[in-house]
Design a protein around this motif. Structure first.
Motif, PDB file in Angstrom:
ATOM      1  N   UNK A 166      42.296  96.869   8.355  1.00 33.10           N
ATOM      2  CA  UNK A 166      41.733  97.585   7.202  1.00 33.10           C
ATOM      3  C   UNK A 166      41.946  96.810   5.913  1.00 33.10           C
ATOM      4  N   UNK A 167      43.112  96.188   5.823  1.00 34.44           N
ATOM      5  CA  UNK A 167      43.390  95.418   4.611  1.00 34.44           C
ATOM      6  C   UNK A 167      42.408  94.240   4.503  1.00 34.44           C
ATOM      7  N   UNK A 168      42.103  93.651   5.682  1.00 30.83           N
ATOM      8  CA  UNK A 168      41.151  92.545   5.690  1.00 30.83           C
ATOM      9  C   UNK A 168      39.828  93.002   5.105  1.00 30.83           C
ATOM     10  N   UNK A 169      39.365  94.167   5.581  1.00 36.84           N
ATOM     11  CA  UNK A 169      38.083  94.676   5.093  1.00 36.84           C
ATOM     12  C   UNK A 169      38.131  94.901   3.588  1.00 36.84           C
ATOM     13  N   UNK A 170      39.254  95.483   3.124  1.00 37.07           N
ATOM     14  CA  UNK A 170      39.354  95.761   1.693  1.00 37.07           C
ATOM     15  C   UNK A 170      39.300  94.452   0.896  1.00 37.07           C
ATOM     16  N   UNK A 171      39.989  93.430   1.416  1.00 36.70           N
ATOM     17  CA  UNK A 171      39.954  92.123   0.744  1.00 36.70           C
ATOM     18  C   UNK A 171      38.537  91.558   0.732  1.00 36.70           C
ATOM     19  N   UNK A 172      37.878  91.688   1.890  1.00 40.34           N
ATOM     20  CA  UNK A 172      36.527  91.128   1.990  1.00 40.34           C
ATOM     21  C   UNK A 172      35.571  91.810   1.027  1.00 40.34           C
ATOM     22  N   UNK A 173      35.745  93.130   0.883  1.00 38.15           N
ATOM     23  CA  UNK A 173      34.813  93.853   0.012  1.00 38.15           C
ATOM     24  C   UNK A 173      34.977  93.472  -1.457  1.00 38.15           C
ATOM     25  N   UNK A 174      36.087  92.810  -1.785  1.00 33.82           N
ATOM     26  CA  UNK A 174      36.250  92.345  -3.175  1.00 33.82           C
ATOM     27  C   UNK A 174      35.286  91.213  -3.480  1.00 33.82           C
ATOM     28  N   UNK A 175      34.817  90.513  -2.424  1.00 32.71           N
ATOM     29  CA  UNK A 175      33.837  89.439  -2.609  1.00 32.71           C
ATOM     30  C   UNK A 175      32.454  90.081  -2.739  1.00 32.71           C
ATOM     31  N   UNK A 176      31.828  89.882  -3.898  1.00 29.14           N
ATOM     32  CA  UNK A 176      30.556  90.583  -4.121  1.00 29.14           C
ATOM     33  C   UNK A 176      29.509  90.186  -3.081  1.00 29.14           C
ATOM     34  N   UNK A 177      29.610  88.941  -2.565  1.00 27.85           N
ATOM     35  CA  UNK A 177      28.616  88.510  -1.577  1.00 27.85           C
ATOM     36  C   UNK A 177      28.762  89.301  -0.285  1.00 27.85           C
ATOM     37  N   UNK A 178      30.012  89.519   0.114  1.00 27.02           N
ATOM     38  CA  UNK A 178      30.240  90.311   1.318  1.00 27.02           C
ATOM     39  C   UNK A 178      29.730  91.732   1.108  1.00 27.02           C
ATOM     40  N   UNK A 179      30.052  92.292  -0.062  1.00 28.45           N
ATOM     41  CA  UNK A 179      29.657  93.662  -0.359  1.00 28.45           C
ATOM     42  C   UNK A 179      28.134  93.806  -0.310  1.00 28.45           C
ATOM     43  N   UNK A 180      27.436  92.921  -1.041  1.00 24.49           N
ATOM     44  CA  UNK A 180      25.971  93.007  -1.090  1.00 24.49           C
ATOM     45  C   UNK A 180      25.351  92.840   0.289  1.00 24.49           C
ATOM     46  N   UNK A 181      25.795  91.815   1.011  1.00 22.63           N
ATOM     47  CA  UNK A 181      25.160  91.555   2.301  1.00 22.63           C
ATOM     48  C   UNK A 181      25.477  92.683   3.282  1.00 22.63           C
ATOM     49  N   UNK A 182      26.664  93.249   3.155  1.00 24.18           N
ATOM     50  CA  UNK A 182      27.016  94.372   4.022  1.00 24.18           C
ATOM     51  C   UNK A 182      26.054  95.544   3.773  1.00 24.18           C
ATOM     52  N   UNK A 183      25.841  95.851   2.493  1.00 22.20           N
ATOM     53  CA  UNK A 183      24.954  96.965   2.148  1.00 22.20           C
ATOM     54  C   UNK A 183      23.538  96.702   2.683  1.00 22.20           C
TER      55      UNK A 183
END
Lengths: 283, 335
Positions: free
Chosen positions: A1-18
């Motif tokens: 879960x911590x990994x995911x939270x860290x990853x979501x701090x990267x806007x690229x990960x967040x945008x592409x995930x959405x």
């Protein structure tokens, strides 16, 4: 879960995930589509986008939005088959070559490098010409997977090569761990993230190649995919006739998909590689 | 001597082996697929309603059977196949019967070769220089802008990117022609007007190839340079007061170029396929367009010819790149 939270701090990960979530939801919507994607003339032709036809209708008399849901779903199915099967080949070849070394390694790497060197696109065209009438989603996926493992096998091999030099390898061997168990239990966890990021790239590659083959008319054009949708739109001259809603739907969807997949893989591999992570945080 | 033994001879062996493997694959494909390629091609041509004189049809059947070499055991067929190739005989094309495949390929090749060589040179040199500078000055604003552009452009496959350029610059704003290698009716000649015409038609395909290829080179180069930056010889050079320009140009980029040369060799096949696809989008009259017409007309012989020809061309190109490697890396030369 911590990994995911860290990853979501990267806007690229967040945008592409959405974006990917939206595209997957779209693919799932095909299950409740009111129209059969293989039937023509189920709606009036060439209608502009409206409340009734969200993305308009095409010259085959199909609803562009619902057609696109099938296209996305089928493109994803093809590329997931291609990605999964070629991962199995790449892992096997990479691990055996890296672990065994010597002649096995040389032969396997020679075959892999040859696949990289030979213009695969032309080989695919030759194959597709001959099996066009049998072509379906699964066969296309398998065809793509057969050609898509070479580079990743190389990457996995070099990872194994460096793992083999670590102390824990010797500890495991001396304490009587068998080769298969060593590779599966000890090496797999290290290579898993790498395999995941190559999987994403491979999926993107497969979608792109499917589109190219479909444009050339080398797949079954009655199965809606991003490529065949584009093929039909080009066939009916939708650009010259100003039917932008038709041509732009597959183009926009594939552009979004490619960028999202790429950003996802970049953000994950940057996260995994501590050197670039330090640079990013330090910047 | 050690150089010849350790480097040159293995490379040459590899060159021959890859060609052998590639052409063997081309030989096997029609045999491993479940239907008789000759009859299928004939049926497909009939289905398309091509009109051919009966004599021509017999010729085609014979030529096909011969080209696929479907008489005798597989081993016999294999030998005959190579025999024909060594004579440089690729058979005849169907859709431009009775033109020889060789001749069609040789007519199209100068276009592809020019486009491919120019764009690869531009994208490799440009991408590496920009990538090297951006990697060294990675905190500067322009470096970030370039990085962002590469992040967006990089994931696009050739077809989609070329198509997007075509839509924007030939349909929306009409700066460039929609299709072709030169205006219809323009006579090929060494006049300024004709050359200008060809250049104008080549601009969009070239830009599309340069930008896509350049983005890849830019990103890998930037990454390599960022890693080299952390090495102690760079820190030492900085501390001893060597100017930044000298460090980048003389030490960092030079070191980073070596893997990029290998990368160029490994990706040549992909670049070539990309050029073919780009030609198709822009209707550029090279090998890609020839391939496209061969596909549309079900001309298997021509496709096979183009494939074999490309395998030879690409492997030779890679060999040339590999042979220039020792010129750049003294470690290979002297070890």
């Amino acid at each position: 879960m911590k990994i995911l939270r860290d990853l979501f701090k990267d806007y690229r990960f967040f945008l592409s995930f959405v974006v990917l979530v939206i595209i997957v939801i779209m693919a799932l919507l095909s299950l409740i589509s009111p129209y059969d994607p293989t039937l023509w003339n189920v709606v009036p032709r060439d209608m502009k986008p409206s409340a009734e036809y969200w993305l308009g209708t095409d010259s085959n008399g199909q609803d562009v939005f619902w057609q696109a849901t099938f296209a996305v779903r089928n493109s994803l199915i093809i590329s997931l088959i291609a990605g999964a099967v070629s991962r199995v080949i790449a892992i096997l070849v990479g691990m055996v070559a890296g672990y065994k070394g010597g002649m096995t390694d040389r032969i396997l790497m020679f075959v892999g490098d040859s696949l990289l060197v030979i213009p695969l696109f032309l080989i695919m065209v030759m194959l597709a010409m001959l099996v066009r009438q049998f072509m379906n989603l699964v066969l296309l996926g398998l065809l793509l997977s057969f050609f898509g493992w070479a580079w990743d096998a190389r990457v996995i091999r070099s990872m194994i090569l460096s793992l083999r030099e670590r102390d824990f390898t010797n500890t495991a061997i001396l304490s009587g761990t068998g080769t298969v168990k060593l590779v599966l239990n000890e090496y797999m966890p290290f290579t898993m993230p790498l395999i995941f990021s190559t999987l994403i790239n491979n999926i993107s590659w497969a979608i792109g190649l499917e589109i190219t083959l479909a444009i050339l008319g080398l797949v079954n054009l009655s199965i809606p995919t991003l490529g065949t949708m584009l093929n039909w739109a080009l066939f009916y001259q939708s650009i010259l006739l100003g039917r932008w809603w038709w041509i732009l739907t597959p183009v926009t969807l594939s552009l979004l998909l490619f960028i999202a997949l790429y950003w996802l893989s970049v953000s994950i591999s940057e996260y995994l590689d501590p050197r670039t992570r330090v640079q990013r945080v330090g910047a | 001597m050690t150089f010849v033994k350790r480097y040159l001879i293995p490379r040459l062996i590899q060159y021959v082996l890859v060609i052998w493997l590639g052409i063997t694959v081309v030989f096997l494909i029609p045999r491993l697929t479940p239907n008789d390629p000759v009859m299928r091609m004939i049926a497909e041509m009939r289905g398309r309603g091509s009109t051919l004189e009966p004599g021509a049809m017999d010729g085609i059947i014979q030529d096909l059977t011969e080209m696929y070499g479907l008489e005798g055991s597989w081993l016999d067929q294999y030998w005959a196949f190579w025999g024909r190739l060594f004579k440089g005989d690729f058979g005849v094309s169907f859709f431009q019967f009775p033109a020889r495949v060789n001749k069609l390929i040789f007519n199209a090749m100068p276009w592809t070769l020019t486009l491919l060589l120019t764009t690869t040179a531009f994208s490799w040199i440009g991408g590496n220089i920009l990538g090297g500078l951006a990697g060294y000055f990675s905190r500067k604003g322009w470096s970030r802008v370039l990085d962002a552009v590469a992040m967006v452009v990089r994931p696009f496959p050739y077809y989609i990117f070329a198509f997007a350029l075509l839509l924007i610059f030939a349909y929306v704003v009409r700066w460039f022609p929609i299709t072709g290698g030169a205006s219809l009716g323009a006579q090929p000649s060494f006049t300024w007007a004709y050359i200008k015409n060809v250049l104008w038609h080549s601009t969009l395909p070239a830009i599309s190839l340069i930008v896509l290829g350049g983005a890849v080179n830019f990103q890998t180069m930037k990454l390599i340079v960022q890693n080299i930056n952390a090495e102690s010889f760079v820190q030492y050079a900085k501390m001893s007061g060597v100017t930044e320009g000298r460090i980048v140009g003389k030490y960092v980029i030079r070191n980073a170029l070596l893997p990029q040369v290998t990368g160029l060799a490994l990706s040549l096949g992909q670049i070539f396929s990309g050029a073919l696809i780009t030609e198709i989008v822009f209707g550029y009259p090279g090998l890609g367009m020839l391939l496209f017409r061969a596909i549309v007309n079900g001309d298997y012989n021509l496709i096979m010819g183009i494939t074999i020809f490309s395998i030879l061309g690409i492997t030779t190109g890679i060999l040339i790149v590999d042979l220039t490697y020792p010129l750049l890396d003294p470690r290979v030369r002297y070890s």
